[in-house]
Scaffold this motif. Structure first.
Motif, short mmCIF file in Angstrom:
data_model
loop_
_atom_site.label_atom_id
_atom_site.label_comp_id
_atom_site.label_asym_id
_atom_site.label_seq_id
_atom_site.Cartn_x
_atom_site.Cartn_y
_atom_site.Cartn_z
N THR A 157 0.84 -1.18 0.00
CA THR A 157 0.00 0.00 0.00
C THR A 157 0.88 1.24 0.00
O THR A 157 1.88 1.31 0.70
N THR A 158 0.51 2.24 -0.81
CA THR A 158 1.25 3.49 -0.82
C THR A 158 1.23 4.10 0.57
O THR A 158 0.19 4.13 1.23
N SER A 159 2.38 4.61 1.02
CA SER A 159 2.47 5.19 2.37
C SER A 159 1.50 6.35 2.51
O SER A 159 1.40 7.22 1.64
N LYS A 160 0.78 6.36 3.62
CA LYS A 160 -0.20 7.41 3.89
C LYS A 160 0.05 8.03 5.26
O LYS A 160 0.70 7.44 6.12
N ASN A 161 -0.49 9.23 5.43
CA ASN A 161 -0.49 9.86 6.74
C ASN A 161 -1.74 9.39 7.48
O ASN A 161 -2.86 9.66 7.05
N LEU A 162 -1.53 8.67 8.56
CA LEU A 162 -2.63 8.11 9.33
C LEU A 162 -2.66 8.71 10.73
O LEU A 162 -1.62 9.04 11.30
N ALA A 163 -3.86 8.84 11.26
CA ALA A 163 -4.04 9.19 12.67
C ALA A 163 -4.73 8.04 13.35
O ALA A 163 -5.67 7.45 12.78
N PHE A 164 -4.29 7.71 14.56
CA PHE A 164 -4.95 6.67 15.33
C PHE A 164 -5.29 7.23 16.70
O PHE A 164 -4.41 7.73 17.41
N ILE A 165 -6.55 7.11 17.06
CA ILE A 165 -7.06 7.69 18.31
C ILE A 165 -7.58 6.59 19.22
O ILE A 165 -8.47 5.83 18.84
N GLY A 166 -6.97 6.49 20.41
CA GLY A 166 -7.38 5.47 21.37
C GLY A 166 -6.37 4.34 21.46
O GLY A 166 -6.42 3.42 20.65
N LEU A 167 -5.47 4.42 22.44
CA LEU A 167 -4.38 3.45 22.53
C LEU A 167 -4.56 2.51 23.72
O LEU A 167 -3.67 2.35 24.55
N GLY A 168 -5.72 1.89 23.78
CA GLY A 168 -5.97 0.88 24.80
C GLY A 168 -5.36 -0.45 24.41
O GLY A 168 -4.48 -0.53 23.55
N VAL A 169 -5.85 -1.53 25.03
CA VAL A 169 -5.27 -2.85 24.78
C VAL A 169 -5.49 -3.29 23.33
O VAL A 169 -4.74 -4.12 22.80
N MET A 170 -6.50 -2.75 22.67
CA MET A 170 -6.74 -3.05 21.27
C MET A 170 -6.06 -2.03 20.36
O MET A 170 -5.34 -2.38 19.42
N GLY A 171 -6.28 -0.75 20.65
CA GLY A 171 -5.79 0.30 19.77
C GLY A 171 -4.29 0.38 19.66
O GLY A 171 -3.75 0.63 18.57
N SER A 172 -3.59 0.18 20.75
CA SER A 172 -2.13 0.31 20.72
C SER A 172 -1.48 -0.67 19.74
O SER A 172 -0.69 -0.27 18.88
N PRO A 173 -1.79 -1.99 19.82
CA PRO A 173 -1.19 -2.89 18.83
C PRO A 173 -1.68 -2.65 17.41
O PRO A 173 -0.94 -2.85 16.45
N MET A 174 -2.92 -2.22 17.26
CA MET A 174 -3.43 -1.92 15.93
C MET A 174 -2.63 -0.77 15.30
O MET A 174 -2.22 -0.85 14.14
N ALA A 175 -2.38 0.27 16.08
CA ALA A 175 -1.57 1.38 15.59
C ALA A 175 -0.15 0.93 15.27
O ALA A 175 0.47 1.41 14.31
N SER A 176 0.36 -0.02 16.05
CA SER A 176 1.71 -0.53 15.80
C SER A 176 1.80 -1.22 14.45
O SER A 176 2.78 -1.06 13.71
N HIS A 177 0.78 -2.00 14.10
CA HIS A 177 0.77 -2.67 12.80
C HIS A 177 0.76 -1.65 11.66
O HIS A 177 1.37 -1.88 10.61
#
Length: 296
Positions: free
Chosen positions: A2-22
């Motif tokens: 996938t072409t690199s994009k600027n992403l924002a991730f909001i909410g770094l709980g037990v689910m959000g933190s690893p999702m943002a890491s991926h």
């Protein structure tokens, strides 16, 4: 790729933190926001080259896609449409993907609010728990327009094994309700079975080894029986969050005229687990409720 994009991730709980890491590991530039700044800083300490900010609006300012995974309807509404919400800065043509488990009416409300700003919105609740998030093996059920889904699918596939478009706005949340309805009944049945096996003097592990190979087998049985047998519940998906989800299911069922007698009963059993002090225990702690209430 996938072409690199600027992403924002909001909410770094037990689910959000690893999702943002991926997302970061997938080659995208990620800006994160969390209501508790220390969690955002901890995430950034593990992902150099990315950034964190102090409001959702700031996170969205340069984003092509904003993803969020927060607590409940009011949290989603505040993050998207509040005074410091993402719609204050998010540019037209962007995409919002909400991974929160929330109501279908909230999803439809947010889709309308985004559309007024010429922004696409997907309700995309997930299943698979913390383990699925960490391993990039979540199942995602998505509501929204087809074109928006096709834009968001490659991003979501970075932390999912299955991403499925279910229909218009709210369809993802409706599907997640079905998921939670089924889980509640399965976990209660597993708890009853293990409690029965113990009282019958059977080797619980041997019982599971046998029946998991037949028609009784399930994800819950395979992944939760060991900790249930060992009376370990300080992990997984919290009872407090399950009750929040089941409340959404029961409310929607009333609107639809659908009967959920087992779900309503299991919801009350979870209330009893909360009264035992188990609000943060895994949902499989229904077994502890049976053990606490059985005759001596």
């Amino acid at each position: 790729m996938t072409t690199s994009k600027n992403l924002a991730f909001i909410g770094l709980g037990v689910m959000g933190s690893p999702m943002a890491s991926h997302l970061a590991q997938g080659g995208h530039q990620v800006c994160v926001y969390n209501r508790t700044p220390v969690k955002a800083q901890q995430w950034l300490d593990q992902h150099s080259g990315h950034s964190f900010v102090t409001t959702p609006a700031k996170a969205a300012a340069e984003a092509d896609i904003v993803l969020l995974c927060v607590g409940k309807d009011d949290d989603v509404r505040e993050v998207i449409t509040g005074p410091q919400g993402i719609l204050q800065t998010l540019k037209a043509g962007s995409l919002v993907i909400d991974h929160t488990t929330a109501s279908a009416s909230l999803a439809q409300e947010m889709a309308t609010a985004c559309k007024e700003k010429q922004i696409d919105f997907l309700d995309a609740p997930v299943s698979g728990g913390q383990q699925g998030a960490e391993n990039g093996q979540l199942t995602i059920m998505v509501g929204g327009e087809q074109a928006a889904f096709e834009r968001g699918q490659p991003i979501m596939e970075l932390f999912a094994k299955a991403v499925t478009h279910m229909g218009p706005a709210g369809s993802g949340q409706m599907t997640k309700m079905v998921n939670q309805i089924c889980i509640g009944g399965l976990v209660q049945a597993l708890a009853e079975g293990l409690n029965f096996a113990e009282r019958a003097g059977l080797d619980q592990q041997k019982v599971i080894d046998v029946i998991s190979q037949g028609a009784a087998g399930s994800w819950q049985m395979v992944n939760r029986h060991k900790t249930m047998i060992n009376d370990e519940y300080e992990h997984g998906f919290a009872v407090d969050w399950m009750r929040k989800d089941l409340a959404i299911c029961l409310d929607q069922a009333r609107k639809l005229g659908a009967q959920l007698p087992v779900t309503a009963l299991v919801d009350q059993f979870y209330a009893e687990v909360q009264n035992l002090g188990g609000g943060r225990w895994d949902t499989s702690s229904l077994l502890r409720r049976l053990q606490a209430t059985r005759p001596k």
